[in-house]
Design an enzyme around this catalytic site. Structure first.
Site, mmCIF file in Angstrom:
data_model
loop_
_atom_site.group_PDB
_atom_site.id
_atom_site.type_symbol
_atom_site.label_atom_id
_atom_site.label_comp_id
_atom_site.label_asym_id
_atom_site.label_seq_id
_atom_site.Cartn_x
_atom_site.Cartn_y
_atom_site.Cartn_z
ATOM 1 N N ASP A 124 -25.431 -18.795 0.201
ATOM 2 C CA ASP A 124 -25.489 -20.255 0.144
ATOM 3 C C ASP A 124 -24.859 -20.779 1.426
ATOM 4 O O ASP A 124 -24.504 -19.990 2.316
ATOM 5 C CB ASP A 124 -24.781 -20.779 -1.127
ATOM 6 C CG ASP A 124 -25.511 -22.007 -1.670
ATOM 7 O OD1 ASP A 124 -25.542 -23.028 -0.940
ATOM 8 O OD2 ASP A 124 -26.066 -21.945 -2.785
ATOM 9 N N HIS A 159 -29.839 -24.445 1.694
ATOM 10 C CA HIS A 159 -28.640 -23.669 1.321
ATOM 11 C C HIS A 159 -28.430 -22.491 2.274
ATOM 12 O O HIS A 159 -27.990 -21.422 1.858
ATOM 13 C CB HIS A 159 -28.747 -23.173 -0.131
ATOM 14 C CG HIS A 159 -28.630 -24.279 -1.139
ATOM 15 N ND1 HIS A 159 -27.425 -24.744 -1.598
ATOM 16 C CD2 HIS A 159 -29.575 -25.040 -1.749
ATOM 17 C CE1 HIS A 159 -27.628 -25.729 -2.471
ATOM 18 N NE2 HIS A 159 -28.923 -25.928 -2.565
ATOM 19 N N GLU A 194 -33.315 -27.837 -3.300
ATOM 20 C CA GLU A 194 -32.541 -28.816 -2.532
ATOM 21 C C GLU A 194 -32.699 -28.622 -1.021
ATOM 22 O O GLU A 194 -31.772 -28.206 -0.337
ATOM 23 C CB GLU A 194 -31.063 -28.743 -2.934
ATOM 24 C CG GLU A 194 -30.866 -29.063 -4.411
ATOM 25 C CD GLU A 194 -29.423 -28.933 -4.886
ATOM 26 O OE1 GLU A 194 -28.997 -29.761 -5.685
ATOM 27 O OE2 GLU A 194 -28.730 -27.982 -4.456
HETATM 28 C C1 TNX Z 1 -27.505 -27.445 -8.139
HETATM 29 S S1 TNX Z 1 -29.232 -25.406 -9.554
HETATM 30 C C2 TNX Z 1 -27.718 -26.304 -7.393
HETATM 31 C C3 TNX Z 1 -26.577 -25.447 -7.020
HETATM 32 C C4 TNX Z 1 -25.265 -26.064 -7.458
HETATM 33 C C5 TNX Z 1 -25.393 -26.624 -8.838
HETATM 34 C C6 TNX Z 1 -24.115 -27.188 -9.393
HETATM 35 C C7 TNX Z 1 -29.709 -25.293 -8.121
HETATM 36 C C8 TNX Z 1 -30.991 -24.665 -7.945
HETATM 37 N N1 TNX Z 1 -28.968 -25.818 -7.117
HETATM 38 O O1 TNX Z 1 -26.612 -25.207 -5.650
HETATM 39 O O2 TNX Z 1 -24.282 -25.082 -7.412
HETATM 40 O O3 TNX Z 1 -26.365 -27.659 -8.832
HETATM 41 O O4 TNX Z 1 -24.257 -27.511 -10.745
#
Ligand code: TNX
Length: 536
Positions: free
Chosen positions: A195, A268, A331
């Site tokens: 990440d 990420h 994301e």
């Molecule tokens: C969203 S779930 C994210 C993570 C975070 C999390 C915290 C996902 C695919 N991405 O990077 O750690 O929320 O709840």
């Protein structure tokens, strides 16, 4: 009187057990598909014989592990034998309908375990372990309650995500976690290996990943929204050598758990960029991030980036023999791609509509690379945006919408909606008695009540739901004790959702079983949150 109530009363009278007594006498989690209570007990004594075919390797290991567990609890060493006297017998039976299923017949005279595959034998052994009192008196017969059980899972995918990127957890902890997962018949560990805040896999072809990308200078203190920001001044990091990862794969495999490795791209990825800035879109000195939240620096869809990913995927495939590689895809802010002349030119050249279609192009390229390495991809639900890669499996995390859309397109999907399966959320409304968390609220009864098959899906589409997964993201989970506290007992509730048919789920019944069953967690030295009602 209402017909079902009458029927229940008749059934209770005929078995002679109230529901609470039955749950207390057979505290098995997840609840078996069919369980018929019987009178009496089977006594495991120093003279008990255990009978199985020793020439069959995995079976041999399964049974010897069970015998070792019995010895640890009783001080007896049940021996191998052939006689049909006081015995526990493992019998392969190709006629069982479900390959992961088993039948267990415990009577005062004998225990007979039937299974079609080693997986079934393994699950039968876990059920037997859960039926044993955790702390019998040493040297006294260990009593197993007589019963007939017929059991098989509802879903083929029953997973847990462990985020080892935000905080590094040692191999010893992952093994302890795997032991507990296996006890509750969970069959997949999704390891989130990179990440923005860290890269955790030794790489032979790109060693700066673990040399540079595995370490951050310090970590933000408190919640990410706290102002002013404060940092702890302590470096954090670590990575797993390839040998360690292979050892984990083997350890998991012996517990019938597959490890799904996740290499999260193109978002990420700041730790990757800290090690290899040439894969970014802008000239910058990237660092391994010390903050939480969504980061704007992402990988650039250049040929050299794909060559890099080809090499990484080859290393990952060599370590993890399973069917899947998770490629992330969540994301991905498009800011850098919008600013980049290269990306804009690529969008024109490929006649793409926008940056969302560029993301889809990126994922398709990664899918091709994974296929060439012999793997299927799983991605977070953002991979639906701009069009799905041809064979991708979708992990639906932003609610169930993504999973529903994927299933309707006849893509396999795994349900991991934040609201129902994220075990990094708070478990009570009184947050003061819990460690700091991302936020949100997922109490035990809510994770228990979740049904991974949404009502609105037609049966023909619903069959694309492979299963479900609990996720432990670790921005705020800084140590092993807290990871355990966040996981248990919520994982027990989750395990029942993943394994047992909806008709077999009953929260009061679960609570009675849990009250007994947590003795096993104590026995494993597993910390668990005490926030659950005692049961009836
Ligand atoms: C969203 S779930 C994210 C993570 C975070 C999390 C915290 C996902 C695919 N991405 O990077 O750690 O929320 O709840």
């Amino acid at each position: 009187m209402h017909g079902t109530i009458l029927l229940t009363i008749v059934l209770l009278l005929s078995t002679g057990l109230s529901f609470a007594q039955e749950a207390g006498r057979y505290p098995v989690i997840p609840r078996p598909a069919v369980l018929t209570p019987m009178d009496g007990n089977f006594a495991v004594t120093a003279g008990t014989q255990v009978i199985w075919d020793r020439r069959q390797e995995p079976l041999h290991n399964i049974v010897t592990a069970l015998v070792a567990d019995i010895s640890r609890r009783t001080g007896f060493s049940p021996g191998g034998g052939k006689s049909a006297g006081n015995s526990i017998r493992f019998v392969r039976d190709a006629g069982l309908p479900n390959t992961a299923g088993y039948r267990l017949d415990i009577s005062a005279a004998a225990v007979v375990v039937r299974f079609a595959t080693d997986t079934g034998a393994y699950y039968a052994a876990q059920t037997l372990r859960q039926l044993m009192p955790p702390h019998p008196q040493k040297g006294k017969p260990l009593l197993l309650p007589a019963v007939k059980i017929e059991d098989y899972p509802r879903f083929v995918y029953r997973g847990v995500l462990l985020d080892v990127a935000r905080h590094y957890f040692p191999v010893s902890f992952i093994k302890k976690y795997l032991d507990a997962m296996a006890f509750y018949k969970i069959n997949t560990l999704h390891l989130h290996l990179n990440d923005d805040q860290g890269w955790r896999m030794e790489s032979r072809s790109y060693p700066r990943l673990h040399q540079i990308g595995a370490w951050r200078k310090e970590t933000v203190v408190g919640h990410r929204t706290d102002r002013p920001e404060r940092f702890n001044g302590t470096p954090h990091g670590g990575y797993y050598t390839q040998a360690e990862l292979k050892e984990l794969v083997k350890y998991a495999g012996e517990r019938f758990i597959a490890i799904v490795p996740e290499i999260d791209v193109p978002g990420h990825s700041q730790a990757i960029l800290a090690a290899y800035p040439q894969f970014g879109c802008i000239d910058s000195t990237y660092t391994v991030s010390t903050r939480w939240g969504v980061h704007k620096d992402i990988l650039c869809p250049k040929e050299e980036t794909f060559a890099f990913l080809r090499s990484i995927m080859a290393e990952v495939s060599d370590i993890f023999p399973g069917k899947y590689i998770h490629i992330g895809g969540d994301e991905v802010p498009k800011d850098r791609w919008k600013q980049s002349a290269f990306c804009q030119e690529l969008i024109r050249k490929l006649s793409l509509k926008d940056e969302h279609e560029l993301q889809s192009y990126f994922i398709r390229r990664v899918e091709d690379i994974a296929h060439a390495a012999g793997k299927q991809i799983i991605g977070w639900d953002e991979i639906l945006e701009g069009g799905l890669a041809p064979n991708a499996t979708v992990m639906s995390w932003r609610g169930e919408k993504g999973g529903i859309a994927a299933a309707r397109q006849h893509h396999y999907t795994i349900m991991t909606p934040v609201q129902h399966t994220y075990i990094n959320l708070y478990q009570t409304s009184d947050r003061k008695s819990e460690p700091l968390s991302n936020g949100g609220f997922l109490p035990l009864n809510k994770i228990y009540a979740y049904n991974p098959v949404p009502q609105e899906l037609a049966p023909a589409d619903a069959q694309y739901i492979l299963g479900t997964q609990a996720c432990l993201w670790t921005e705020y989970v800084t140590n092993e004790a807290d990871a355990e506290f966040m996981t248990f007992p919520r994982l027990c509730a989750f395990a029942e959702t993943a394994w047992s048919e909806t008709a077999r789920k009953n929260y009061p019944d679960f609570l009675v079983r849990l009250k007994e069953n947590v003795q096993h967690l104590k026995d494993m030295g597993m910390r668990f949150a005490p926030f659950f009602p005692e049961g009836e």
